[in-house]
Design a protein around this motif. Structure first.
Motif, mmCIF file in Angstrom:
data_model
loop_
_atom_site.group_PDB
_atom_site.id
_atom_site.type_symbol
_atom_site.label_atom_id
_atom_site.label_comp_id
_atom_site.label_asym_id
_atom_site.label_seq_id
_atom_site.Cartn_x
_atom_site.Cartn_y
_atom_site.Cartn_z
ATOM 1 N N GLY A 1 10.663 26.913 27.303
ATOM 2 C CA GLY A 1 11.120 26.015 28.360
ATOM 3 C C GLY A 1 12.188 25.043 27.877
ATOM 4 N N SER A 2 13.000 25.470 26.897
ATOM 5 C CA SER A 2 13.986 24.571 26.281
ATOM 6 C C SER A 2 15.342 24.645 26.963
ATOM 7 C CB SER A 2 14.160 24.951 24.810
ATOM 8 O OG SER A 2 14.794 26.230 24.715
ATOM 9 N N GLY A 3 15.515 25.622 27.844
ATOM 10 C CA GLY A 3 16.827 25.807 28.451
ATOM 11 C C GLY A 3 17.637 26.883 27.741
ATOM 12 N N ARG A 4 17.203 27.312 26.573
ATOM 13 C CA ARG A 4 17.858 28.388 25.822
ATOM 14 C C ARG A 4 16.812 29.458 25.530
ATOM 15 N NH1 ARG A 4 23.143 28.890 25.276
ATOM 16 N NH2 ARG A 4 23.328 29.103 23.005
ATOM 17 N N THR A 5 17.238 30.727 25.521
ATOM 18 C CA THR A 5 16.292 31.786 25.183
ATOM 19 C C THR A 5 16.011 31.736 23.680
ATOM 20 O OG1 THR A 5 17.967 33.446 24.702
ATOM 21 C CG2 THR A 5 17.300 33.212 27.013
ATOM 22 N N LEU A 6 14.987 32.489 23.257
ATOM 23 C CA LEU A 6 14.629 32.465 21.840
ATOM 24 C C LEU A 6 15.788 32.918 20.965
ATOM 25 C CD1 LEU A 6 10.945 33.780 21.977
ATOM 26 C CD2 LEU A 6 11.724 31.450 21.506
ATOM 27 N N ILE A 7 16.491 33.980 21.373
ATOM 28 C CA ILE A 7 17.589 34.464 20.523
ATOM 29 C C ILE A 7 18.766 33.490 20.545
ATOM 30 C CG2 ILE A 7 18.810 35.943 22.210
ATOM 31 C CD1 ILE A 7 19.036 38.048 19.917
ATOM 32 N N GLN A 8 18.978 32.830 21.678
ATOM 33 C CA GLN A 8 20.031 31.812 21.731
ATOM 34 C C GLN A 8 19.707 30.652 20.797
ATOM 35 O OE1 GLN A 8 20.036 31.127 26.014
ATOM 36 N NE2 GLN A 8 22.052 32.088 26.230
ATOM 37 N N SER A 9 18.436 30.215 20.825
ATOM 38 C CA SER A 9 18.022 29.110 19.953
ATOM 39 C C SER A 9 18.148 29.501 18.489
ATOM 40 C CB SER A 9 16.573 28.709 20.248
ATOM 41 O OG SER A 9 16.465 28.244 21.567
ATOM 42 N N THR A 10 17.792 30.758 18.173
ATOM 43 C CA THR A 10 17.906 31.229 16.790
ATOM 44 C C THR A 10 19.367 31.182 16.345
ATOM 45 O OG1 THR A 10 16.015 32.681 17.165
ATOM 46 C CG2 THR A 10 17.378 33.167 15.253
ATOM 47 N N PHE A 11 20.234 31.670 17.217
ATOM 48 C CA PHE A 11 21.679 31.672 16.939
ATOM 49 C C PHE A 11 22.182 30.232 16.744
ATOM 50 C CE2 PHE A 11 26.190 32.291 17.812
ATOM 51 C CZ PHE A 11 26.446 33.554 17.300
ATOM 52 N N ASP A 12 21.811 29.367 17.691
ATOM 53 C CA ASP A 12 22.249 27.969 17.644
ATOM 54 C C ASP A 12 21.894 27.310 16.317
ATOM 55 O OD1 ASP A 12 22.988 28.362 20.251
ATOM 56 O OD2 ASP A 12 21.390 27.139 21.139
ATOM 57 N N ARG A 13 20.672 27.597 15.849
ATOM 58 C CA ARG A 13 20.235 26.848 14.672
ATOM 59 C C ARG A 13 20.805 27.407 13.380
ATOM 60 N NH1 ARG A 13 15.042 28.272 16.340
ATOM 61 N NH2 ARG A 13 14.686 30.257 15.363
ATOM 62 N N LEU A 14 21.410 28.598 13.454
ATOM 63 C CA LEU A 14 22.050 29.151 12.260
ATOM 64 C C LEU A 14 23.520 28.733 12.142
ATOM 65 C CD1 LEU A 14 20.370 32.655 12.394
ATOM 66 C CD2 LEU A 14 20.037 30.932 10.598
ATOM 67 N N ILE A 15 24.132 28.347 13.258
ATOM 68 C CA ILE A 15 25.558 27.981 13.253
ATOM 69 C C ILE A 15 25.884 26.909 12.199
ATOM 70 C CG2 ILE A 15 27.420 26.911 14.625
ATOM 71 C CD1 ILE A 15 26.368 28.484 17.057
ATOM 72 N N PRO A 16 25.100 25.830 12.095
ATOM 73 C CA PRO A 16 25.447 24.811 11.096
ATOM 74 C C PRO A 16 25.368 25.328 9.660
ATOM 75 C CG PRO A 16 23.781 23.992 12.637
ATOM 76 C CD PRO A 16 23.917 25.455 12.878
ATOM 77 N N LEU A 17 24.668 26.439 9.438
ATOM 78 C CA LEU A 17 24.479 26.944 8.082
ATOM 79 C C LEU A 17 25.593 27.897 7.664
ATOM 80 C CD1 LEU A 17 20.656 27.446 8.414
ATOM 81 C CD2 LEU A 17 21.737 26.014 6.670
ATOM 82 N N CYS A 18 26.098 28.703 8.607
ATOM 83 C CA CYS A 18 27.086 29.697 8.202
ATOM 84 C C CYS A 18 28.219 29.873 9.206
ATOM 85 C CB CYS A 18 26.403 31.047 7.947
ATOM 86 S SG CYS A 18 25.434 31.641 9.324
ATOM 87 N N GLY A 19 28.171 29.142 10.312
ATOM 88 C CA GLY A 19 29.198 29.326 11.346
ATOM 89 C C GLY A 19 28.872 30.539 12.200
ATOM 90 N N ALA A 20 29.281 30.491 13.451
ATOM 91 C CA ALA A 20 28.947 31.568 14.393
ATOM 92 C C ALA A 20 29.480 32.919 13.933
ATOM 93 C CB ALA A 20 29.486 31.235 15.785
ATOM 94 N N ALA A 21 30.621 32.912 13.242
ATOM 95 C CA ALA A 21 31.254 34.178 12.848
ATOM 96 C C ALA A 21 30.436 34.928 11.800
ATOM 97 C CB ALA A 21 32.659 33.912 12.322
ATOM 98 N N ASN A 22 29.578 34.236 11.086
ATOM 99 C CA ASN A 22 28.780 34.882 10.042
ATOM 100 C C ASN A 22 27.336 35.157 10.464
ATOM 101 O OD1 ASN A 22 30.952 35.025 8.390
ATOM 102 N ND2 ASN A 22 30.186 33.601 6.809
ATOM 103 N N ILE A 23 27.113 35.234 11.756
ATOM 104 C CA ILE A 23 25.782 35.570 12.259
ATOM 105 C C ILE A 23 25.824 36.983 12.826
ATOM 106 C CG2 ILE A 23 23.878 34.905 13.781
ATOM 107 C CD1 ILE A 23 25.039 32.063 13.833
ATOM 108 N N TYR A 24 24.846 37.806 12.439
ATOM 109 C CA TYR A 24 24.802 39.227 12.790
ATOM 110 C C TYR A 24 23.500 39.521 13.526
ATOM 111 C CZ TYR A 24 28.302 39.091 9.140
ATOM 112 O OH TYR A 24 29.398 38.763 8.402
ATOM 113 N N ILE A 25 23.549 40.532 14.381
ATOM 114 C CA ILE A 25 22.323 40.894 15.097
ATOM 115 C C ILE A 25 22.053 42.384 14.965
ATOM 116 C CG2 ILE A 25 21.268 41.074 17.399
ATOM 117 C CD1 ILE A 25 22.367 38.285 17.936
ATOM 118 N N SER A 26 20.839 42.720 14.517
ATOM 119 C CA SER A 26 20.390 44.113 14.464
ATOM 120 C C SER A 26 19.393 44.307 15.587
ATOM 121 C CB SER A 26 19.681 44.391 13.141
ATOM 122 O OG SER A 26 20.602 44.341 12.078
#
Lengths: 374, 374
Positions: A36-61
């Motif tokens: 109920g956060s306004g973001r889906t689980l995968i969106q939240s996962t993505f969001d929280r990784l951005i500060p660590l490696c930037g959006a360009a370095n996030i991959y999805i299998s």
């Protein structure tokens, strides 16, 4: 501060059977905003990784069928960052293939980390601090995991048995410890005993390591998988045809095994795995009780609502977990601690105490010819 | 054998609030097959009156908005047998108007009977036998009611206190007794005391009497209603305009009162009411527990299903009352004795023990701005 050499892989698999009928085979739980956060689980996962490696370095299998909905939810995702799987081959194949491709693109010393698409983390700053130390530890050659502070003697998770500190060896990761062993989901008594020692943490399946360390370990423990992912990775960026040929040749024969068993356990036995403590409030949102714990309390009756609260009307009811997801009005009269999941084509009603057994209901639905709504 | 002089009136009113969300203001319970018999309540009522007076002598008094669905369900109904009400004025107006029109068409000595559209009767032969005796008793000048054998000390019904036998006076109605009095819904202790005397029966609101007897009583007790229904009846068969003029002039001012109070009680006080015992299994289908009692048992778990049984899947559940009416799959896991009423726009969940309180839920929905689904 992002880490230039760090690449985050999000394996997005698993249906979330115990969250049926919210999650379905065709719409797994990572596509839902179950907290109920306004973001889906995968969106939240993505969001929280951005500060660590930037959006360009996030991959999805993920499974081929989930690529379209994921791209819809993550418009910033580049097609080169997606690893579509024509058939599920478990986490070793998913993570090792992405790691092998990243190694070819950015060098074998690149650090890769795997973070499940369907976990919830409350304290983002604490998460980042743990991953920072994990990256430093990974650079030093360790397969590094993050051990979640066990807040209760859960029997739903595997545990990590912490060994000696690595602080003197890796000064920039003062919290790093060696992993003594990974242990399977315990019974309640064993779990309680683990907690009392203070040496056990939950295994959340987060692994951070250099690509070369991962692949060399795999070469020793699972040479078949190693050969397959290296071969596919060689072809991956050489155009559609070569990639498809390689996938057709290698993918479907890959052994299905979790990275925990193929790499983490054997490497731990050789003192090659480190653990960084994670005290950031973690949940794998395994069942509707987990969902309830994540949802805000907005009424005195402690009824948790996932969806349109205006669709719910209650009288003499308390402690229920209700998902009004069909647009219909739900009227609860005199019912306590019930799970009510109301979707357009399926309705689940169960006591909260049975939330783990939703899995059995799904099996029963499958056996009784209701596979179309699973 | 039908009775040429007998005319049956079916007052089809009342929403059936305790059957929400199955029954609605716009679709009252008499339009539903709540007993799972294959016929709706009003169809069953119609069916069981045919052997007594023939389809042509059955009349329906109902709200204007219900005429179309009723005609759909009862295609054999002639428009001359329908008394549409532009506003609800309770049973005295409904029955007296029909009786006054029947008196004009067939003579003042015609026998009229009123039978609610939403009751269930199990033994049709026993019902016919009781009505036979009631017609004979009515011809002799009595306002005649049928007293249901009380099978339990119900607090949901009014009672009829039986007096002396009328067998010697009316040889063809050997079971007829004088009514001593009508008594209101008792508390549980009083109901138990009634049962122990053997002199009390349930009042099912069935009244059989000559049109002239009814109208003359009304002339004395409620002259205003008498004047109104006589005036409307005079115009009723004189074309659309005259009927509408009379309705506009008289109908809306008619006092709202049940026939029990306007006629039955005052006439009983003058020893003018008779009772015929009815031992035919009767239910007014007041709530979902009544519905459950009527539905066949088709599984060992005693789960009663009103609707498509294939839409229901259950595990470790028993004693529930489930209405799958939306086409969705309903999965019950570990829930006992629950009411689950699943309609396209509203879902009700309550313990069976609360079935009487569905009324309160409806009031609550109304107060909380959900009037659109009532």
């Amino acid at each position: 501060m992002t880490f230039e050499d760090f690449h985050a892989i999000i394996p997005a698999g698993g249906v979330g059977t115990r969250l049926w009928p919210l999650s379905r085979k065709a719409r797994p739980k990572f596509l839902f905003d179950v907290a109920g956060s306004g973001r889906t689980l995968i969106q939240s996962t993505f969001d929280r990784l951005i500060p660590l490696c930037g959006a360009a370095n996030i991959y999805i299998s993920t499974g081929e069928q989930h690529v379209a909905p994921i791209c819809e939810q993550l418009p910033q995702l580049d097609s080169s960052a997606i690893f579509p799987e024509p058939s599920p081959r478990d986490s070793t194949a998913a993570i090792a293939l992405a790691a092998a491709v990243i190694a070819r693109r950015f060098g074998e010393k690149s650090v890769v980390g795997s973070f499940a698409a369907d976990h919830v983390i409350r304290n983002k700053t604490a998460f980042e601090q743990s991953v920072h130390q994990a990256i430093v530890t990974a650079r030093a050659g360790y397969v590094t995991t993050i051990g979640i502070a066990a807040s209760r003697p859960s029997t739903a998770f595997g545990y990590i048995h912490e060994g000696r500190s690595l602080a003197s060896e890796i000064p920039d990761a003062p919290s790093a410890h060696l992993v003594e062993a990974f242990v399977e989901k315990p019974d309640a008594q064993t779990a309680q005993a683990y907690l009392e020692t203070g040496e056990y943490r939950w295994n959340a399946g987060m692994f951070i390591m250099r690509a070369d360390v991962l692949l060399k370990s795999l070469e020793q423990t699972k040479p078949g998988i190693y050969e397959a992912v290296r071969s596919i990775a060689d072809a991956w960026d050489k155009g559609k045809d070569q990639r498809e040929d390689a996938m057709n040749r290698w993918w479907h024969g890959i052994e299905k095994i979790a990275l925990d068993y193929s790499v983490a356990e054997p490497v731990a036995a050789q003192s090659g795995v480190a653990v960084i403590p994670g005290g950031f409030g973690w949940d794998d949102v395994g069942d509707f009780n987990s969902v309830a714990a994540l949802l805000p309390s907005s009424n005195r009756q402690n009824i948790k609502v996932l969806g349109d609260a205006d669709s719910l009307v209650y009288l003499d009811s308390a402690g229920d977990v209700v998902a009004p997801q069909s647009g219909r009005t739900i009227a609860l009269l005199g019912v306590d601690d019930l799970i009510v999941i109301d979707t357009p084509d399926a309705l689940l009603i169960a006591p909260r105490a049975r939330s783990q057994q939703v899995k059995q209901m799904v099996a029963h639905l499958s056996e009784s010819g209701h596979g179309d709504i699973l």
